[in-house]
Scaffold this motif. Structure first.
Motif, PDB file in Angstrom:
ATOM      1  N   UNK A   7       0.841  -1.196   0.000  1.00 26.00           N
ATOM      2  CA  UNK A   7       0.000   0.000   0.000  1.00 26.00           C
ATOM      3  C   UNK A   7       0.879   1.250   0.000  1.00 26.00           C
ATOM      4  N   UNK A   8       1.982   1.145   0.722  1.00 25.87           N
ATOM      5  CA  UNK A   8       2.927   2.251   0.828  1.00 25.87           C
ATOM      6  C   UNK A   8       3.526   2.599  -0.535  1.00 25.87           C
ATOM      7  N   UNK A   9       3.908   1.568  -1.273  1.00 27.54           N
ATOM      8  CA  UNK A   9       4.500   1.812  -2.588  1.00 27.54           C
ATOM      9  C   UNK A   9       3.448   2.175  -3.625  1.00 27.54           C
ATOM     10  N   UNK A  10       2.255   1.658  -3.455  1.00 30.97           N
ATOM     11  CA  UNK A  10       1.180   2.018  -4.375  1.00 30.97           C
ATOM     12  C   UNK A  10       0.952   3.534  -4.365  1.00 30.97           C
ATOM     13  N   UNK A  11       1.114   4.113  -3.174  1.00 26.72           N
ATOM     14  CA  UNK A  11       0.892   5.554  -3.040  1.00 26.72           C
ATOM     15  C   UNK A  11       1.847   6.365  -3.920  1.00 26.72           C
ATOM     16  N   UNK A  12       2.963   5.734  -4.308  1.00 29.32           N
ATOM     17  CA  UNK A  12       3.909   6.444  -5.181  1.00 29.32           C
ATOM     18  C   UNK A  12       3.521   6.325  -6.654  1.00 29.32           C
ATOM     19  N   UNK A  13       2.409   5.632  -6.906  1.00 30.74           N
ATOM     20  CA  UNK A  13       1.927   5.503  -8.291  1.00 30.74           C
ATOM     21  C   UNK A  13       0.485   6.000  -8.330  1.00 30.74           C
ATOM     22  N   UNK A  14       0.307   7.320  -8.197  1.00 29.80           N
ATOM     23  CA  UNK A  14      -1.047   7.859  -8.013  1.00 29.80           C
ATOM     24  C   UNK A  14      -2.017   7.500  -9.133  1.00 29.80           C
ATOM     25  N   UNK A  15      -1.547   7.489 -10.372  1.00 25.91           N
ATOM     26  CA  UNK A  15      -2.481   7.203 -11.469  1.00 25.91           C
ATOM     27  C   UNK A  15      -2.946   5.755 -11.405  1.00 25.91           C
ATOM     28  N   UNK A  16      -1.999   4.873 -11.162  1.00 27.45           N
ATOM     29  CA  UNK A  16      -2.324   3.450 -11.088  1.00 27.45           C
ATOM     30  C   UNK A  16      -3.308   3.199  -9.937  1.00 27.45           C
ATOM     31  N   UNK A  17      -3.029   3.810  -8.802  1.00 27.13           N
ATOM     32  CA  UNK A  17      -3.881   3.633  -7.621  1.00 27.13           C
ATOM     33  C   UNK A  17      -5.275   4.190  -7.904  1.00 27.13           C
ATOM     34  N   UNK A  18      -5.305   5.385  -8.460  1.00 21.72           N
ATOM     35  CA  UNK A  18      -6.573   6.043  -8.734  1.00 21.72           C
ATOM     36  C   UNK A  18      -7.444   5.195  -9.666  1.00 21.72           C
ATOM     37  N   UNK A  19      -6.821   4.698 -10.738  1.00 18.45           N
ATOM     38  CA  UNK A  19      -7.591   3.881 -11.688  1.00 18.45           C
ATOM     39  C   UNK A  19      -8.048   2.576 -11.068  1.00 18.45           C
ATOM     40  N   UNK A  20      -7.183   1.986 -10.257  1.00 22.34           N
ATOM     41  CA  UNK A  20      -7.564   0.720  -9.639  1.00 22.34           C
ATOM     42  C   UNK A  20      -8.795   0.918  -8.761  1.00 22.34           C
ATOM     43  N   UNK A  21      -8.798   1.946  -7.921  1.00 24.54           N
ATOM     44  CA  UNK A  21      -9.934   2.149  -7.016  1.00 24.54           C
ATOM     45  C   UNK A  21     -11.201   2.546  -7.795  1.00 24.54           C
ATOM     46  N   UNK A  22     -11.048   3.234  -8.921  1.00 19.06           N
ATOM     47  CA  UNK A  22     -12.216   3.554  -9.758  1.00 19.06           C
ATOM     48  C   UNK A  22     -12.768   2.313 -10.447  1.00 19.06           C
ATOM     49  N   UNK A  23     -11.856   1.499 -10.940  1.00 19.83           N
ATOM     50  CA  UNK A  23     -12.314   0.277 -11.602  1.00 19.83           C
ATOM     51  C   UNK A  23     -12.978  -0.663 -10.610  1.00 19.83           C
ATOM     52  N   UNK A  24     -12.513  -0.625  -9.379  1.00 17.34           N
ATOM     53  CA  UNK A  24     -13.181  -1.425  -8.343  1.00 17.34           C
ATOM     54  C   UNK A  24     -14.599  -0.907  -8.124  1.00 17.34           C
ATOM     55  N   UNK A  25     -14.761   0.415  -8.107  1.00 15.71           N
ATOM     56  CA  UNK A  25     -16.110   0.981  -7.952  1.00 15.71           C
ATOM     57  C   UNK A  25     -16.994   0.528  -9.111  1.00 15.71           C
ATOM     58  N   UNK A  26     -16.427   0.551 -10.329  1.00 18.13           N
ATOM     59  CA  UNK A  26     -17.202   0.165 -11.518  1.00 18.13           C
ATOM     60  C   UNK A  26     -17.622  -1.304 -11.423  1.00 18.13           C
ATOM     61  N   UNK A  27     -16.705  -2.142 -10.966  1.00 20.56           N
ATOM     62  CA  UNK A  27     -17.027  -3.571 -10.911  1.00 20.56           C
ATOM     63  C   UNK A  27     -17.948  -3.909  -9.744  1.00 20.56           C
ATOM     64  N   UNK A  28     -17.599  -3.451  -8.547  1.00 18.47           N
ATOM     65  CA  UNK A  28     -18.322  -3.941  -7.368  1.00 18.47           C
ATOM     66  C   UNK A  28     -19.601  -3.161  -7.072  1.00 18.47           C
TER      67      UNK A  28
END
Lengths: 210, 240
Positions: A7-28
């Motif tokens: 999670x700590x390293x994910x924070x250094x990839x803001x675009x990747x993190x942002x898209x992942x959490x959005x895609x999770x919203x879209x799916x779930x």
């Protein structure tokens, strides 16, 4: 490319993190209608994202999120035991990790799911695990079957589209070969990606000045 | 042979009723592994520390007096992780950390370390560390051979520490799931794994996961040990 990020390293990839959490919203939320928490910016996160899990992410060539899942050991707090104990009982071991929030970007192919499963196998090998324990909806279960990585289902809840399953994956050479063919990736390459990230627990080797 | 020695140390640990028993167990473990030091170190969210181990008293006092908790890369490196960390992978590059490492070496710590992070209930965090002085090759052999065992031992210490801290009942009491109980009972009466799987209409792979989970909940090193513990705790009863 696959990335295994804390999670700590994910924070250094803001675009990747942002898209992942959005895609999770879209799916779930949007597709499955689950009652998940989505913030004002459209990102789905839950309490387990705050517990420093690991994320295995397929990063597209252009840098965006293609699909992902979240990993945590079942020995500590985890979603399977706190929310799905009625489905498959409480499993607890540092050598059995749960896979939750398996999510594919809109229009992602089975190939991405296969790459993620292959990565899951590499994580098992790197961490010395014998099993992964997953929670999945009916659609994801069909995808797992199609790519040759059907879980062994321990229990289910609900019906039809709302059906949720809890199941186990193991690492077998046969399954790995099937999934690798579907992903169009060499297991060696995937193992290298995962091992690199798995080892990158922190930064360089100690200065042995003492 | 050595596995049964480890088992007997874990049995004593399991029977511990006071913090002194933890200290005795960790000293016995150090002898078992023939390493320089073993340490169990609990750090609460407010920075309170508790533990047992074989570090020299002077080093423990120094660590507390200097407030090394704030810069110790082992703590920083393990805090957000759940998998064991070899000290080589941590960042020892800053000046303060290099001075800390020198100080540690001057106080008799070895250059190699391997720490198992543990996350307990409600944000509880603890570490179980092996410290030793040997070359990298010998160390890699040691950690590869004992990684799995050390994770189990780390959890065994943490369980006891939680029990003492909260005065709670051992959490393993009767926490086996119905399927795990079935599996352990059939193993106890001598069924082979294939027979157990067949009887429960599950695959041997699924059975392995049930056994693995039961083993961990019972704090056991292996299946035989787990069956013995389940029986001695009265979780499974076999007889005429």
């Amino acid at each position: 490319m696959l990335r295994l990020l804390s999670a700590e390293r994910l924070a250094r990839h803001p675009r990747l993190a942002d898209e992942m959490f959005r895609h999770r919203a879209a799916q779930f939320r949007d597709r499955l209608g689950w009652e998940v928490q989505v913030d004002a910016d459209g990102r789905e996160r839950d309490a387990y994202d705050a517990l420093d899990p690991l994320y295995l992410i397929w990063q597209r060539a252009e840098g965006g999120h293609g699909g992902s899942f979240r990993l945590m050991p079942t020995a500590g707090r985890c979603m399977v035991n706190e929310h799905f104990a009625d489905v498959a009982g409480v499993t607890s071991s540092p050598f059995i990790w749960e896979v939750t929030r398996f999510c594919l970007a809109p229009r992602a192919e089975g190939q991405v799911a296969a790459a993620l499963m292959l990565g899951g196998g590499a994580v098992m090998r790197a961490a010395g695990l014998e099993h992964l324990l997953g929670v999945f909806d009916a659609r994801m279960e069909r995808i797992y079957v199609r790519i040759g990585a059907a879980p062994e289902v321990l229990g289910r809840r609900g019906k039809g589209r709302d059906r949720i399953g809890v199941g186990l994956w193991r690492l077998t050479p046969e399954a790995e070969a099937r999934v690798a063919a579907r992903a169009g990736l060499s297991p060696d390459l995937v193992a290298r990606w995962v091992a690199r990230d798995f080892d990158a627990a922190s930064v360089p080797a100690p200065a042995r000045s003492a | 042979m050595s596995a049964s020695r480890l088992e007997s140390i874990l049995e004593r640990l399991d029977a511990a009723t006071a913090p002194d028993d933890l200290q005795a167990a960790i000293e016995a473990l150090r002898a078992h592994y023939a390493v320089d030091h073993l340490v169990y170190h609990w750090v609460s969210p407010d920075g309170e520390q508790y533990g047992c181990g074989t570090y020299p008293r002077a080093w423990v006092e120094r660590y507390l007096e200097r407030g090394y908790l704030r810069i110790d890369p082992v703590i920083q490196g393990c805090y957000r992780r759940f998998h064991p960390v070899d000290w080589k992978r941590l960042d020892w590059s800053s000046r303060a950390v290099r001075a800390f490492l020198r100080d540690a070496r001057d106080h008799g710590l070895g250059r190699q370390g391997f720490s198992v992070p543990i996350r307990g209930p409600a944000g509880q965090f603890a570490l179980f560390t092996v410290n030793h002085d040997c070359d990298d090759t010998a160390w890699a052999v040691f950690t590869a051979a004992h990684c799995r065992e050390l994770i189990l031992v780390a959890h065994a210490f943490n369980r006891k520490a939680l029990e003492f801290e909260a005065g709670r009942l051992p959490e393993h009491q009767a926490q086996l799931s119905p399927r795990e109980l079935d599996a352990m009972t059939l193993l106890a009466i001598g069924y082979s794994r294939a027979q157990v799987a067949d009887t429960l209409s599950i695959s041997e792979h699924t059975l392995r996961a049930y056994i693995e989970s039961a083993r961990f909940k019972l704090g056991a090193l292996n299946t035989t040990h787990a069956v013995a513990r389940a029986m001695s705790r009265g979780l499974i009863v076999i007889g005429p």
